[in-house]
Design a protein around this motif. Structure first.
Motif, PDB file in Angstrom:
ATOM      1  N   LYS A 273      57.939  49.914  30.533  1.00 35.12           N
ATOM      2  CA  LYS A 273      56.874  48.684  30.431  1.00 35.12           C
ATOM      3  C   LYS A 273      56.727  48.005  31.663  1.00 35.12           C
ATOM      4  O   LYS A 273      55.657  47.540  31.999  1.00 35.12           O
ATOM      5  N   PHE A 274      57.692  47.894  32.210  1.00 33.52           N
ATOM      6  CA  PHE A 274      57.967  47.121  33.703  1.00 33.52           C
ATOM      7  C   PHE A 274      56.961  47.592  34.411  1.00 33.52           C
ATOM      8  O   PHE A 274      56.251  47.044  35.327  1.00 33.52           O
ATOM      9  N   LYS A 275      56.984  49.036  34.871  1.00 29.27           N
ATOM     10  CA  LYS A 275      56.306  49.781  35.904  1.00 29.27           C
ATOM     11  C   LYS A 275      54.766  49.405  35.529  1.00 29.27           C
ATOM     12  O   LYS A 275      53.911  49.590  36.308  1.00 29.27           O
ATOM     13  N   CYS A 276      54.622  49.866  34.019  1.00 27.11           N
ATOM     14  CA  CYS A 276      53.234  49.887  33.594  1.00 27.11           C
ATOM     15  C   CYS A 276      52.468  48.565  33.895  1.00 27.11           C
ATOM     16  O   CYS A 276      51.499  48.482  34.494  1.00 27.11           O
ATOM     17  N   PHE A 277      53.321  47.496  33.620  1.00 29.94           N
ATOM     18  CA  PHE A 277      52.571  46.367  34.017  1.00 29.94           C
ATOM     19  C   PHE A 277      52.563  45.863  35.680  1.00 29.94           C
ATOM     20  O   PHE A 277      51.320  45.160  36.078  1.00 29.94           O
ATOM     21  N   LYS A 278      53.333  46.419  36.351  1.00 28.97           N
ATOM     22  CA  LYS A 278      53.330  46.265  37.912  1.00 28.97           C
ATOM     23  C   LYS A 278      52.395  46.914  38.342  1.00 28.97           C
ATOM     24  O   LYS A 278      51.603  46.517  39.190  1.00 28.97           O
ATOM     25  N   ILE A 279      51.987  48.277  38.062  1.00 27.28           N
ATOM     26  CA  ILE A 279      50.562  49.105  38.422  1.00 27.28           C
ATOM     27  C   ILE A 279      49.434  48.409  38.064  1.00 27.28           C
ATOM     28  O   ILE A 279      48.522  48.474  38.562  1.00 27.28           O
ATOM     29  N   ALA A 280      49.699  48.021  36.778  1.00 27.14           N
ATOM     30  CA  ALA A 280      48.317  47.238  36.375  1.00 27.14           C
ATOM     31  C   ALA A 280      47.824  46.174  37.180  1.00 27.14           C
ATOM     32  O   ALA A 280      46.768  45.788  37.479  1.00 27.14           O
ATOM     33  N   MET A 281      48.725  45.264  37.687  1.00 30.54           N
ATOM     34  CA  MET A 281      48.647  44.152  38.394  1.00 30.54           C
ATOM     35  C   MET A 281      48.264  44.681  39.898  1.00 30.54           C
ATOM     36  O   MET A 281      47.501  43.722  40.562  1.00 30.54           O
ATOM     37  N   ALA A 282      48.838  45.733  40.351  1.00 31.35           N
ATOM     38  CA  ALA A 282      48.506  46.229  41.666  1.00 31.35           C
ATOM     39  C   ALA A 282      47.093  46.843  41.515  1.00 31.35           C
ATOM     40  O   ALA A 282      46.207  46.578  42.604  1.00 31.35           O
ATOM     41  N   CYS A 283      46.556  47.221  40.448  1.00 34.17           N
ATOM     42  CA  CYS A 283      45.031  47.712  40.519  1.00 34.17           C
ATOM     43  C   CYS A 283      44.050  46.336  40.607  1.00 34.17           C
ATOM     44  O   CYS A 283      43.063  46.613  41.062  1.00 34.17           O
ATOM     45  N   VAL A 284      44.720  45.448  40.065  1.00 35.62           N
ATOM     46  CA  VAL A 284      43.823  44.050  39.981  1.00 35.62           C
ATOM     47  C   VAL A 284      43.675  43.758  41.321  1.00 35.62           C
ATOM     48  O   VAL A 284      42.443  43.539  42.187  1.00 35.62           O
ATOM     49  N   ALA A 285      44.604  43.482  42.400  1.00 31.58           N
ATOM     50  CA  ALA A 285      44.266  43.348  43.679  1.00 31.58           C
ATOM     51  C   ALA A 285      43.714  44.174  44.413  1.00 31.58           C
ATOM     52  O   ALA A 285      42.826  44.032  45.296  1.00 31.58           O
ATOM     53  N   ALA A 286      44.169  45.496  44.355  1.00 30.16           N
ATOM     54  CA  ALA A 286      43.228  46.826  45.052  1.00 30.16           C
ATOM     55  C   ALA A 286      41.860  46.741  44.795  1.00 30.16           C
ATOM     56  O   ALA A 286      40.943  47.035  45.693  1.00 30.16           O
ATOM     57  N   ASN A 287      41.191  46.392  43.542  1.00 28.55           N
ATOM     58  CA  ASN A 287      39.766  46.148  43.306  1.00 28.55           C
ATOM     59  C   ASN A 287      39.176  45.250  44.135  1.00 28.55           C
ATOM     60  O   ASN A 287      37.952  45.270  44.322  1.00 28.55           O
ATOM     61  N   THR A 288      39.801  44.243  44.610  1.00 34.52           N
ATOM     62  CA  THR A 288      39.259  43.088  45.401  1.00 34.52           C
ATOM     63  C   THR A 288      39.067  43.407  46.833  1.00 34.52           C
ATOM     64  O   THR A 288      38.251  42.835  47.382  1.00 34.52           O
ATOM     65  N   LEU A 289      39.500  44.706  47.222  1.00 30.03           N
ATOM     66  CA  LEU A 289      39.496  45.104  48.556  1.00 30.03           C
ATOM     67  C   LEU A 289      37.899  45.689  48.921  1.00 30.03           C
ATOM     68  O   LEU A 289      37.739  45.946  50.111  1.00 30.03           O
ATOM     69  N   ILE A 290      37.493  46.390  47.768  1.00 35.19           N
ATOM     70  CA  ILE A 290      36.352  47.008  47.926  1.00 35.19           C
ATOM     71  C   ILE A 290      35.219  46.392  47.005  1.00 35.19           C
ATOM     72  O   ILE A 290      35.425  46.425  46.001  1.00 35.19           O
ATOM     73  N   TYR A 291      34.057  46.328  47.689  1.00 32.81           N
ATOM     74  CA  TYR A 291      32.882  45.775  46.592  1.00 32.81           C
ATOM     75  C   TYR A 291      32.499  46.955  45.594  1.00 32.81           C
ATOM     76  O   TYR A 291      32.223  48.228  46.185  1.00 32.81           O
ATOM     77  N   GLY A 292      32.313  46.681  44.576  1.00 29.07           N
ATOM     78  CA  GLY A 292      32.067  47.508  43.392  1.00 29.07           C
ATOM     79  C   GLY A 292      33.153  47.839  42.439  1.00 29.07           C
ATOM     80  O   GLY A 292      34.201  47.805  42.842  1.00 29.07           O
TER      81      GLY A 292
END
Length: 319
Positions: A273-292
């Motif tokens: 669960k710790f890693k699940c949560f960490k990757i989910a949050m990383a996806c949030v930040a990565a999404n901001t780097l590219i429009y779409g």
């Protein structure tokens, strides 16, 4: 490996206009236009595919010329989908991103009307489409013609097939999901407060404020996103708080969908669960780097997950 079946009951074709100059007057001429098919379910599917997970399918209700554009766009991206056609035209959503003033204006159409006959046919085919003991995700709202009873019935049918039911919706449809008995809820802070704070005072400040509602509503497992401030994960009395340690661009359309996709991706790969949560949050930040919405890169997710995500080490039981 588990199959993920995603219900996208109100897809759209999105236009995002980027303004890179100072605007004077009432007429806005954008510098760049990004077009893509969207809706929470499609955005999630896009992220799953990017992360390398192929055992998914997204169900879309689409219609008219715009529906055909959505179908062709899905095909062009290689997104696995089951598309149910109706007569009325699918919706178009608009976003205006002002880079100079760091502002985003979103205009979302309500979506087409599904006739009673079309809805009944879709539900019949949907029940055959759902598979035993897999994961079903109900993402977003539904188009006109669907009501809370339909949402309850969809979830009950999924539970009858022993599916793990994930919901990312709000308002009355959220109430219907809770009534039917879901396994995991993803929601953002604004939607959570609108639903559970009757006075709308936004009095939820501490983790305990949220956990009290989780227990009262008998929510087994939940993640609440707080935009750039981080997220809260809760399961069975244990809570984790996470934050992103670096300031990323302010573009956040689809970040919540990216969060959930990252979590589901981790879940089907049996990460803790710790890693699940960490990757989910990383996806949030990565999404901001590219429009779409959901158009992130796997290498960005891995870098951010390794460097910029902080989860509070303690996990405590809340009385």
């Amino acid at each position: 490996m588990l199959e993920v079946q995603i219900l996208n009951l109100n897809p759209s074709f999105d236009h995002t206009g980027i303004i890179k100059h100072k605007v004077d007057g009432d007429v806005v001429r954008v510098d760049e236009v990004i077009e893509f098919c969207s809706g929470k379910g499609i955005n999630m599917a896009r992220v799953l595919k990017t992360l390398g997970y192929e055992n998914y399918e997204v169900s879309n209700i689409i219609g008219g010329p715009i529906g055909k554009i959505i179908k062709d766009s899905l095909c062009a991206e290689g997104i696995s989908s089951w598309n149910f056609m109706i007569e009325n035209n699918s919706r178009i959503n608009y976003a205006l991103v002002d880079e100079i003033n760091d502002k985003t204006l979103m205009i979302n159409e309500g979506g087409p009307l599904t006739t009673k006959k079309e809805k009944q046919k879709y539900l019949e085919e949907l029940y055959s489409w759902l598979k035993e003991k897999q994961i079903m995700v109900l993402a977003g709202s539904a188009m006109q013609g669907f009501d809370c009873k339909d949402i309850e019935e969809i979830i009950r049918k999924a539970k009858a097939k022993e599916m793990f039911v994930v919901v990312d919706t709000y308002g009355d449809f959220l109430s219907a999901g809770l009534q039917a008995g879901i396994d995991f809820l993803k929601i953002n802070r604004k939607e959570f407060i609108a639903k559970f704070d009757s006075n709308n005072k936004q009095s939820f400040r501490l983790t305990q404020d949220f956990v009290k509602i989780f227990k009262k509503e008998k929510i087994k497992e939940v993640a609440i996103t707080f935009d750039k401030e981080g997220a809260l994960f809760y399961k069975s009395g244990l809570a984790w708080c996470g934050k992103i340690k670096k300031n990323f661009p302010k573009y956040n359309i689809g970040s919540g969908d990216s969060f959930l996709a990252g979590y589901i991706y981790s879940l089907v790969n049996n990460f803790d669960k710790f890693k699940c949560f960490k990757i989910a949050m990383a996806c949030v930040a990565a999404n901001t780097l590219i429009y779409g919405a959901g158009k992130l890169k796997q290498k960005d997710v891995l870098e951010i997950e390794g460097k910029y995500i902080e989860i509070n080490k303690y996990s405590y039981k809340v009385a």
